[in-house]
Design an enzyme around this catalytic site. Structure first.
Site, PDB file in Angstrom:
ATOM      1  N   ASP A   1      -0.418   5.050   0.841  1.00  0.00           N
ATOM      2  CA  ASP A   1      -0.720   6.099   1.804  1.00  0.00           C
ATOM      3  C   ASP A   1      -0.750   5.419   3.115  1.00  0.00           C
ATOM      4  O   ASP A   1      -1.091   4.587   3.585  1.00  0.00           O
ATOM      5  CB  ASP A   1      -2.122   6.796   1.614  1.00  0.00           C
ATOM      6  CG  ASP A   1      -2.088   7.326   0.009  1.00  0.00           C
ATOM      7  OD1 ASP A   1      -2.860   8.479   0.171  1.00  0.00           O
ATOM      8  OD2 ASP A   1      -1.567   6.890  -0.471  1.00  0.00           O
TER       9      ASP A   1
ATOM     10  N   ASP B   1       0.815  -1.321   0.141  1.00  0.00           N
ATOM     11  CA  ASP B   1       0.051   0.109   0.152  1.00  0.00           C
ATOM     12  C   ASP B   1       0.961   1.303  -0.080  1.00  0.00           C
ATOM     13  O   ASP B   1       2.107   1.271   0.227  1.00  0.00           O
ATOM     14  CB  ASP B   1      -1.046  -0.091   1.126  1.00  0.00           C
ATOM     15  CG  ASP B   1      -1.505   1.271   1.319  1.00  0.00           C
ATOM     16  OD1 ASP B   1      -2.400   1.587   0.424  1.00  0.00           O
ATOM     17  OD2 ASP B   1      -1.727   1.783   2.425  1.00  0.00           O
TER      18      ASP B   1
ATOM     19  N   LYS C   1      -6.844  -5.127  -5.003  1.00  0.00           N
ATOM     20  CA  LYS C   1      -5.636  -5.369  -4.542  1.00  0.00           C
ATOM     21  C   LYS C   1      -5.116  -6.569  -4.553  1.00  0.00           C
ATOM     22  O   LYS C   1      -3.887  -7.230  -4.910  1.00  0.00           O
ATOM     23  CB  LYS C   1      -5.122  -4.593  -3.148  1.00  0.00           C
ATOM     24  CG  LYS C   1      -5.208  -3.261  -3.332  1.00  0.00           C
ATOM     25  CD  LYS C   1      -4.884  -2.494  -1.829  1.00  0.00           C
ATOM     26  CE  LYS C   1      -4.913  -1.221  -1.647  1.00  0.00           C
ATOM     27  NZ  LYS C   1      -4.348  -0.723  -0.565  1.00  0.00           N
TER      28      LYS C   1
ATOM     29  N   ASN D   1      -8.973  -1.987   3.614  1.00  0.00           N
ATOM     30  CA  ASN D   1      -8.864  -2.342   2.447  1.00  0.00           C
ATOM     31  C   ASN D   1      -7.600  -3.162   2.074  1.00  0.00           C
ATOM     32  O   ASN D   1      -7.756  -3.349   0.706  1.00  0.00           O
ATOM     33  CB  ASN D   1      -8.964  -1.066   1.461  1.00  0.00           C
ATOM     34  CG  ASN D   1      -7.870  -0.184   1.610  1.00  0.00           C
ATOM     35  OD1 ASN D   1      -7.393   0.120   2.688  1.00  0.00           O
ATOM     36  ND2 ASN D   1      -7.369   0.371   0.654  1.00  0.00           N
TER      37      ASN D   1
END
Length: 403
Positions: free
Chosen positions: A198, A196, A329, A355
């Site tokens: 952020d 990921d 993802k 997520n």
């Protein structure tokens, strides 16, 4: 009639000691059944389990070893081992093995006591303890120091989930990170790592930074926080937040991109992953514009993120499909593994939000990094106190391997 003996030698380490001891053993024709050596602060601990084919040779062997040890200023101890004990030891080699990894800014005796007590309480035996971190300078700034102790344990816990929960609670109480994973062939042979972006690779949520520039920072940040905690559907919350950015000037993007800071340990981690032959990828619910910048800084192979649609120099606020959400993802991780000819066991996934859970659960090594409580509890591994380079410890990498 053979004789089995455990020989323990301790003393100040010196060149040629191993050759001298094994030279004495060679003259008596003994067989080596097991051997191990460790040096801590120039002090040697050397153990050899030997089989003496002709017991009549034992007295002469012990005498020669005592003489050699005296000349080398070493202490030597002999412990007889019965054939029954030996066969029990041999039978234990088929038992499952696990790795417990203790990571902290500084390791204390109290931390080791808590972890080793948990291991024993759940019926596991510590077989080996190693320090993976480098030798710590006494004046290292605590905020940037790092230490790692690895336990290799043997056995099968009666309730693996209960042990995992106990280690997680210990980690939270002591402000340390504790990894618990099966010691398998794949642990040191993974070859794809996906991340990921952020709050994982960078110390910000870019959509929140864009919202600040638009004057609606608090409103968007509140939605982001709830989405990352798993309280809101990511796709719906993403579209809602993006719509609030409608009309934001494109010129703002460059300033925000220039202000983004890499997370502690990111550069060390990616340099080492590249040296080890890993392929790397960003799988982000953020925006491609910023992900490409991080890709260039860290030398990342693949980028999959959301497109920030801009028309006439202004952000439209319209989400461009396909949106990179949690399921996307996981699908991308599976796709990249297949493309690289790898099994999912050979992959690593790292993220902080709800997520990210689908890809963390799919990867061979899923790591919740400085994550929300729900994600820490749900992921198999978590790092909260060290930087991203702490991931290297989970794959058995030593600091000295990088030097």
């Amino acid at each position: 009639m053979r004789e089995i003996v455990l020989i323990n030698i301790t003393g100040e380490d010196r060149p040629g000691l191993t050759a001298a001891i094994t030279g004495v053993l060679a003259k008596c024709g003994v067989n080596i059944l097991d051997i191990g050596q460790a040096v801590i602060h120039e002090t040697l601990s050397f153990g050899i389990l030997v089989e003496i084919p002709a017991p009549g040779n034992a007295s002469a062997l012990f005498k020669d070893l005592l003489f050699a040890a005296h000349q080398l200023n070493q202490q030597v101890r002999f412990t007889p081992v019965s054939e029954v004990e030996y066969l029990q030891w041999v039978g234990g080699q088929g038992r499952p093995r696990y790795i417990v990894t203790l990571m902290a800014r500084q390791v204390t005796a109290g931390q080791l006591e808590r972890v080793s007590s948990s291991i024993a309480r759940h019926g596991l035996e510590i077989e080996r303890i190693d320090r993976l971190s480098g030798r710590p300078p006494l004046d290292a700034p605590p905020a940037r120091s790092k230490a790692c102790i690895e336990f290799s344990v043997r056995g099968e816990p009666a309730d693996p989930e209960a042990l995992r929960e106990e280690l997680l609670l210990t980690a939270q109480e002591l402000n340390v990170d504790i990894g618990f994973q099966r010691d398998s062939l794949y642990r040191r042979n993974r070859r794809l790592a996906v991340f990921d972006m952020d709050s994982t690779l960078i110390e910000a949520e870019v959509i929140d930074e864009l919202a600040k520039a638009a004057g609606i920072g608090d409103k968007v940040a509140a939605i982001t926080e709830r989405a990352m905690r798993g309280e809101l559907d990511f796709r719906a919350s993403f579209k809602e937040r993006l719509a609030l950015l409608k009309g934001l000037p494109e010129t703002v993007l460059a300033d925000i991109g220039a202000s983004l800071r890499l997370t502690e340990g990111a550069e060390v981690l990616f340099a080492e992953l590249k040296r080890l032959g890993y392929k790397t990828a960003i799988l982000s619910g953020g925006f491609t514009y910023f992900a490409r910048q991080i890709q260039q800084k860290l030398g990342i192979d693949y980028v999959f993120a959301n497109e920030l649609q801009i028309v006439d120099g202004l952000v439209t606020g319209v989400a461009v499909e396909p949106i990179v959400d949690g399921q996307r993802k996981a699908d991308l991780l599976r796709q990249l593994a297949q493309q690289e000819g790898l099994s999912l066991e050979q992959t690593i996934a790292v993220g902080d939000g709800a997520n990210d859970l689908p890809m963390l659960g799919l990867a061979g090594l899923g790591v919740a990094f400085r994550a929300k409580p729900l994600v820490r509890r749900s992921a198999r591994q978590a790092i909260t106190n060290l930087g991203l380079d702490g991931i290297l410890y989970l794959i058995g990498h030593r600091d000295r391997d990088s030097q």
